[in-house]
Design a protein around this motif. Sequence first.
Motif, short mmCIF file in Angstrom:
data_model
loop_
_atom_site.label_atom_id
_atom_site.label_comp_id
_atom_site.label_asym_id
_atom_site.label_seq_id
_atom_site.Cartn_x
_atom_site.Cartn_y
_atom_site.Cartn_z
N GLY A 39 0.82 -1.20 0.00
CA GLY A 39 0.00 0.00 0.00
C GLY A 39 0.86 1.25 0.00
N LEU A 64 -0.74 -7.42 1.97
CA LEU A 64 -1.71 -6.62 2.73
C LEU A 64 -2.58 -7.48 3.64
CD1 LEU A 64 -2.72 -4.04 -0.03
CD2 LEU A 64 -1.37 -3.60 2.04
N PRO A 68 -1.54 -4.68 6.95
CA PRO A 68 -2.18 -4.66 8.28
C PRO A 68 -3.39 -5.58 8.36
CG PRO A 68 -2.99 -2.83 6.99
CD PRO A 68 -2.01 -3.56 6.11
N ALA A 71 -9.13 -6.15 7.13
CA ALA A 71 -10.17 -5.55 7.99
C ALA A 71 -9.83 -4.09 8.28
CB ALA A 71 -10.29 -6.34 9.29
N ILE A 72 -8.56 -3.84 8.60
CA ILE A 72 -8.11 -2.46 8.87
C ILE A 72 -8.33 -1.58 7.64
CG2 ILE A 72 -6.01 -1.07 9.23
CD1 ILE A 72 -6.72 -2.35 11.78
N GLU A 75 -12.03 -0.93 7.04
CA GLU A 75 -12.53 0.04 8.02
C GLU A 75 -12.04 1.45 7.74
OE1 GLU A 75 -12.55 -2.55 12.10
OE2 GLU A 75 -11.97 -0.44 12.28
N SER A 76 -10.85 1.52 7.14
CA SER A 76 -10.25 2.83 6.84
C SER A 76 -10.89 3.45 5.60
CB SER A 76 -8.75 2.66 6.63
OG SER A 76 -8.11 3.89 6.44
N PHE A 82 -7.04 4.49 2.31
CA PHE A 82 -5.96 4.13 3.23
C PHE A 82 -4.63 4.69 2.75
CE2 PHE A 82 -3.03 0.71 4.98
CZ PHE A 82 -3.21 1.04 6.32
N MET A 83 -4.34 4.51 1.45
CA MET A 83 -3.04 4.96 0.95
C MET A 83 -3.12 6.30 0.22
SD MET A 83 -2.34 2.23 -2.18
CE MET A 83 -0.77 2.98 -2.64
N SER A 84 -4.29 6.92 0.27
CA SER A 84 -4.48 8.25 -0.32
C SER A 84 -4.16 8.28 -1.82
CB SER A 84 -3.61 9.28 0.43
OG SER A 84 -4.00 10.59 0.11
N ARG B 293 -3.22 1.40 15.59
CA ARG B 293 -3.46 0.37 14.58
C ARG B 293 -4.77 0.60 13.82
NH1 ARG B 293 -5.91 -4.44 14.95
NH2 ARG B 293 -5.35 -5.94 13.32
N TYR B 296 -8.29 5.99 12.67
CA TYR B 296 -8.42 6.49 11.30
C TYR B 296 -8.47 8.02 11.22
CZ TYR B 296 -9.41 1.56 10.88
OH TYR B 296 -9.31 0.19 10.97
N ASN B 310 -3.43 14.09 4.05
CA ASN B 310 -3.65 12.96 3.15
C ASN B 310 -3.70 11.58 3.80
OD1 ASN B 310 -3.67 14.23 0.44
ND2 ASN B 310 -1.68 14.96 1.13
N TYR B 311 -3.14 11.43 4.99
CA TYR B 311 -2.98 10.08 5.54
C TYR B 311 -3.52 10.01 6.96
CZ TYR B 311 0.23 10.05 1.59
OH TYR B 311 0.78 10.17 0.34
N ASN B 312 -3.95 8.82 7.37
CA ASN B 312 -4.43 8.68 8.73
C ASN B 312 -3.42 7.94 9.61
OD1 ASN B 312 -4.86 5.87 8.43
ND2 ASN B 312 -6.95 6.19 7.68
N TYR B 315 -2.60 4.26 8.81
CA TYR B 315 -1.68 4.09 7.67
C TYR B 315 -0.24 4.37 8.11
CZ TYR B 315 0.25 4.58 2.94
OH TYR B 315 0.99 4.43 1.79
N HIS B 318 1.00 1.53 10.10
CA HIS B 318 1.31 0.43 9.18
C HIS B 318 2.68 0.64 8.51
CE1 HIS B 318 0.87 -2.26 5.72
NE2 HIS B 318 0.88 -1.23 4.90
#
Lengths: 372, 372
Positions: A39, A64, A68, A71-72, A75-76, A82-84, B293, B296, B310-312, B315, B318
């Motif tokens: 990611g 992946l 992570p 599920a992560i 949820e994100s 998640f990776m923008s 973990r 978000y 851009n990112y949480n 991420y 991770h």
Amino acid sequence: MFDFKVLSRSTNTAGRVGRLSTPHGILSTPQFMPVGTLGTVKGITATQLKDTNAQMILANTFHLHLQPGEAIIKESGGLHSFMSWDQPILTDSGGYQVFSLGKLNKIDDFGVSFKSPRDGSHIELTPEKAIQIQMDLGADVVMAFDQCPPYPASKVEVEEACKRTHLWLERCVATHSKEDQALFGIVQGGCFLDLREESARRVASFHLPGIAIGGVSVGEPSDQIHKIVRHVAPLLPNEVPRYLMGIGTIREMAVAVANGVDFFDCVLPTRLGRHGTALVRDERWNLRNACFRNDYQPLDTTCVCETCTNYNRAYLHHLIRNDELLGLTLLSLHNLSHLIRFSRAMAVAIEDDCFSEDFAPWQKSSIAHYTW
Amino acid sequence: MFDFKVLSRSTNTAGRVGRLSTPHGILSTPQFMPVGTLGTVKGITATQLKDTNAQMILANTFHLHLQPGEAIIKESGGLHSFMSWDQPILTDSGGYQVFSLGKLNKIDDFGVSFKSPRDGSHIELTPEKAIQIQMDLGADVVMAFDQCPPYPASKVEVEEACKRTHLWLERCVATHSKEDQALFGIVQGGCFLDLREESARRVASFHLPGIAIGGVSVGEPSDQIHKIVRHVAPLLPNEVPRYLMGIGTIREMAVAVANGVDFFDCVLPTRLGRHGTALVRDERWNLRNACFRNDYQPLDTTCVCETCTNYNRAYLHHLIRNDELLGLTLLSLHNLSHLIRFSRAMAVAIEDDCFSEDFAPWQKSSIAHYTW
């Protein structure tokens, strides 16, 4: 939601220019996809990745799933969030990695069980599970779970892997139920052309929105890759995009495009970048080399990427010699830009009908020099 | 070519807002300078660095002299061109590094000889040579060659280092002859306030375009730093910029600004970033921590840097957990943005006269909360 149009064809090759529409935008083909295994395209932000003109990127389901975990990511908000990365994403199925990275415990028609290379835990993957994970990840394009035989392998082994791949494809198709996601099938068959033919026929019979040639670049010499591509690509359905997996060298891309392949992925440009190597024309330059110590030219004088626009070879040499992180990032950025630029040059040459298998537009003698 | 103007003053502290003009643009004070030791802020491109709102950056003469050497950088068009940074640059003199990183062979009034920590070769640095190297590097601001005593050190040792620093300053001034470059002097004196006073008086007597407090953050407790800053800053000339070297924590910056210091440098934000630590308010968060973990939210919900936009946190967790290069880059970008944002908040608070030594604008109860 998915639509592939061939916009232009070369007359003296099977090369074609196309456009794949996805829920996250366009893939203009021929095209090279950067690989973002976990990611993340290593060392490169989403903003920088856009500046390379990347359109679709690949992420690895196997990696992946281990970290992570899907599920992560679900949820994100899915992998794009998640990776923008708001442009198209393709996930592979994990098949290739199971066989190359996992410590196999058991493989049968049901699926595969192996020890995680990460923590030794017991993991099971089946066609159903591989598709479920990919639906959770939420890429635009997902790949069928296949068995990728190693090289070399006996004909009996490869034939068995093919049969299983076709059996699994049926279950992948039955499991996949996400409308904003396209499932592509994968042709196997190793270096055995009759097995490749049979596999192409079987996979094509599913009438999926895309089809891939898998099981190449697993250690076989490049003339074998060319032989497989020349034989298999013409057998694939004409109306869907054709994806050659794991290829990212100039020469192999040109041969494949000349035989009707549309897009590619490969870790090579970023892996080479992390090892201090730059792609220039069809050459590889080791920036550690002392000849760059006082060379104040841009890396590639014809390239307009961020690296070539802003930094000179002496600076890159200095960064690489001192193991500076920035050196890895700048070389990776250039290498990706280079392969994407080459893809776009092929597209222009096809449109103008001056494309050929030995396409080398950086050569001043090339009739396609203007495309570079 | 160089000009420093105080634009605004705080009434209840000695805090001031200023503007230093240099040949490569403005330094708005109070300000934090990112450190680019080897001509690179580790893992960050010039484009990304601009996005942190960085204005002036610091590079290390000691490191650049060892690699690639000032001749390469001069031939490349100077440090701005070499590292593609068209805004102001300050180089330190190498004094601090000689004493902290070199294997000292000899030190006397003439200069210092030591073994290179890189290849063991014999290297000599004198005030004349340190200035010549810095003229070749071509930064906007260069620092006098000083002797920085360790902590703890006896009063006799510190006194000797002070005398030598003043002797060397005279030779630095005599050697420096580059008009588009400003030479700043450095006040030493360790934790001995009478030596600090004498040093401030001596260095000020040279009427240089800027003055620095050196020899802090060398291992002494933070109350010692505060004591030195409170005592020395008021003794420095009013009409030139005052630079506190090696400081980059929120609390120490606020105390220093309240006592009239104008700018700072520190490796901390990038070093912490490379170790997976983020600066949020006045806290340090270890992104490896399992609590992130499945978190978000943006890293700092009030920050507009590239990372936070851009990112949480999930991420970033991770990336850091998997030793991905991008994690180091994204945390470094945020940490730099954070300290620069804090600098600008101090400026606004001084302009509006709501600045104080315990400035903590992220607190909702702070009257300066609006500056955050």
